[in-house]
Design a protein around this motif. Sequence first.
Motif, PDB file in Angstrom:
ATOM      1  N   UNK A 100       0.834  -1.204   0.000  1.00 25.37           N
ATOM      2  CA  UNK A 100       0.000   0.000   0.000  1.00 25.37           C
ATOM      3  C   UNK A 100       0.868   1.253   0.000  1.00 25.37           C
ATOM      4  N   UNK A 101       1.971   1.228   0.747  1.00 24.83           N
ATOM      5  CA  UNK A 101       2.854   2.392   0.792  1.00 24.83           C
ATOM      6  C   UNK A 101       3.497   2.648  -0.565  1.00 24.83           C
ATOM      7  N   UNK A 102       3.961   1.581  -1.220  1.00 18.00           N
ATOM      8  CA  UNK A 102       4.547   1.727  -2.564  1.00 18.00           C
ATOM      9  C   UNK A 102       3.514   2.256  -3.549  1.00 18.00           C
ATOM     10  N   UNK A 103       2.312   1.694  -3.483  1.00 18.00           N
ATOM     11  CA  UNK A 103       1.247   2.142  -4.386  1.00 18.00           C
ATOM     12  C   UNK A 103       0.942   3.620  -4.179  1.00 18.00           C
ATOM     13  N   UNK A 104       0.885   4.037  -2.934  1.00 14.91           N
ATOM     14  CA  UNK A 104       0.571   5.427  -2.636  1.00 14.91           C
ATOM     15  C   UNK A 104       1.632   6.367  -3.194  1.00 14.91           C
ATOM     16  N   UNK A 105       2.900   5.984  -3.090  1.00 15.74           N
ATOM     17  CA  UNK A 105       3.970   6.822  -3.632  1.00 15.74           C
ATOM     18  C   UNK A 105       3.831   6.956  -5.148  1.00 15.74           C
ATOM     19  N   UNK A 106       3.520   5.866  -5.833  1.00 14.17           N
ATOM     20  CA  UNK A 106       3.356   5.932  -7.291  1.00 14.17           C
ATOM     21  C   UNK A 106       2.138   6.764  -7.674  1.00 14.17           C
ATOM     22  N   UNK A 107       1.075   6.637  -6.892  1.00 16.89           N
ATOM     23  CA  UNK A 107      -0.125   7.419  -7.200  1.00 16.89           C
ATOM     24  C   UNK A 107       0.132   8.905  -6.976  1.00 16.89           C
ATOM     25  N   UNK A 108       0.876   9.240  -5.929  1.00  9.02           N
ATOM     26  CA  UNK A 108       1.231  10.636  -5.716  1.00  9.02           C
ATOM     27  C   UNK A 108       2.062  11.179  -6.858  1.00  9.02           C
ATOM     28  N   UNK A 109       3.008  10.377  -7.337  1.00  6.88           N
ATOM     29  CA  UNK A 109       3.819  10.787  -8.482  1.00  6.88           C
ATOM     30  C   UNK A 109       2.952  10.933  -9.728  1.00  6.88           C
ATOM     31  N   UNK A 110       1.944  10.076  -9.864  1.00  4.50           N
ATOM     32  CA  UNK A 110       1.050  10.144 -11.029  1.00  4.50           C
ATOM     33  C   UNK A 110       0.277  11.450 -11.057  1.00  4.50           C
ATOM     34  N   UNK A 111      -0.259  11.873  -9.913  1.00  2.00           N
ATOM     35  CA  UNK A 111      -1.016  13.122  -9.889  1.00  2.00           C
ATOM     36  C   UNK A 111      -0.114  14.324 -10.141  1.00  2.00           C
ATOM     37  N   UNK A 112       1.100  14.280  -9.592  1.00  2.00           N
ATOM     38  CA  UNK A 112       2.038  15.372  -9.853  1.00  2.00           C
ATOM     39  C   UNK A 112       2.383  15.424 -11.341  1.00  2.00           C
ATOM     40  N   UNK A 113       2.557  14.260 -11.949  1.00  2.00           N
ATOM     41  CA  UNK A 113       2.861  14.196 -13.384  1.00  2.00           C
ATOM     42  C   UNK A 113       1.680  14.690 -14.214  1.00  2.00           C
ATOM     43  N   UNK A 114       0.466  14.375 -13.767  1.00  2.00           N
ATOM     44  CA  UNK A 114      -0.729  14.863 -14.480  1.00  2.00           C
ATOM     45  C   UNK A 114      -0.786  16.393 -14.457  1.00  2.00           C
ATOM     46  N   UNK A 115      -0.342  16.991 -13.387  1.00  2.00           N
ATOM     47  CA  UNK A 115      -0.328  18.450 -13.310  1.00  2.00           C
ATOM     48  C   UNK A 115       0.622  19.055 -14.333  1.00  2.00           C
ATOM     49  N   UNK A 116       1.608  18.269 -14.743  1.00  2.00           N
ATOM     50  CA  UNK A 116       2.547  18.740 -15.761  1.00  2.00           C
ATOM     51  C   UNK A 116       1.990  18.543 -17.170  1.00  2.00           C
ATOM     52  N   UNK A 117       0.821  17.921 -17.273  1.00  2.00           N
ATOM     53  CA  UNK A 117       0.209  17.683 -18.583  1.00  2.00           C
ATOM     54  C   UNK A 117       0.780  16.486 -19.319  1.00  2.00           C
TER      55      UNK A 117
END
Length: 400
Positions: free
Chosen positions: A243-260
Amino acid sequence: MHTVGGIGRQIAYWRTRRGLTQAEFARLMGRSVRWVEDVEAGHRQADPRLSVLARAAVVLHIGIDRLLPPEPNREGVDHDPLAAVRVALRRADLAPTAGAPVEPPDLGVLRRELAYGWTAYAAADYLCLDRVVPPMLVGIGAASVGEGAADPLAPMVVRAGALTLAAAAAHVFGDADLAWRAADRAVTAAGRSGDAVVLARAADRLTAAMVGHEGAGAAAEFALEVEADLAAALGPCGAAGRAALRTLRLGAALATARLGDRSGTRDLLDAAERIDPGAIQVPLYRVTAHVLLGEYGRAVDGRLDPTALAVLPRGRQARHLIDLARALAALGRRGEAVTALLDAEVAAAQEIRCRPINRTFVQEILRLDSSVDGDEARLRALAARCAGKGSTRSERAWIM
């Protein structure tokens, strides 16, 4: 300023309610009986330190607000829901002064307070956090300097959790600087604890805070670096590690989405899903990512069905419904957007009323032309309820 006599009377009242003598209370506070007598009589502490009040609150098992007499309402000035949290992080006396005879607090009590705080956060009961978090921060400041403990790293685990919760609360109310400072300190404490899962959770909160403080690019890079560093340590931690690993990847995904970055976001979301196929968090984050990328039709298509949504904590239900409302409004489906907002309010009213970004969205959708009878009245009523829970902090546009 609160009157000392009022604070002294409150301490005496709660000490009596808890069945403590002045001598017992003095021992738990690490003070003399004379000190307790003077405080309760209003003869000491012309301006009581936060650490003293927070320590008393922990000893008496109450919120720090119970020790403060109510201040008169000042018309036109909003309550600052993070006042005590902000002071707790700013003050240098979070830990006891060297040589001060302060008995470290009961870690079991602090753990229960921390569990309660996270339960309240999950339920979007955000307005209670200003009284729950500061006593924990000050109390764990005393525990962290204790020597000879059976588990010397345990205080750092609790400290990291309390600071992570403080960062989450600051994020809710839109204080980017406070969120970043609390999360940064949480990562430091978590690193000292030696617990990889605790460190990953603190790092996830710092990732979210970095978006508003250093930018989405830095946030995404940080989350992926932490994931790479912790992957080996989290592997043996079972479900919590996954769950911790998944959460880190999901956080990175949302940050990447903000970059378009559509392809980068999709790759990170798919990678998170591979860690734990079927986990409900990934579809939730996909919807949020679609909104951030402007893929509003995909966001609506990815909505969770009511049965799946019902098993989530109320705060997460409300955030998902608000994501859908944003997508529906962007597609010109204003009536459905209003319904989604009202459903979110039913699930967790403070999710809409406390987050500046959500209150701003209500005002934005209110300005759209209405083509459905009844939308205007429902939306104006919601806007009025949001205005009743105003915040003095910045209206920064965060979603993470």
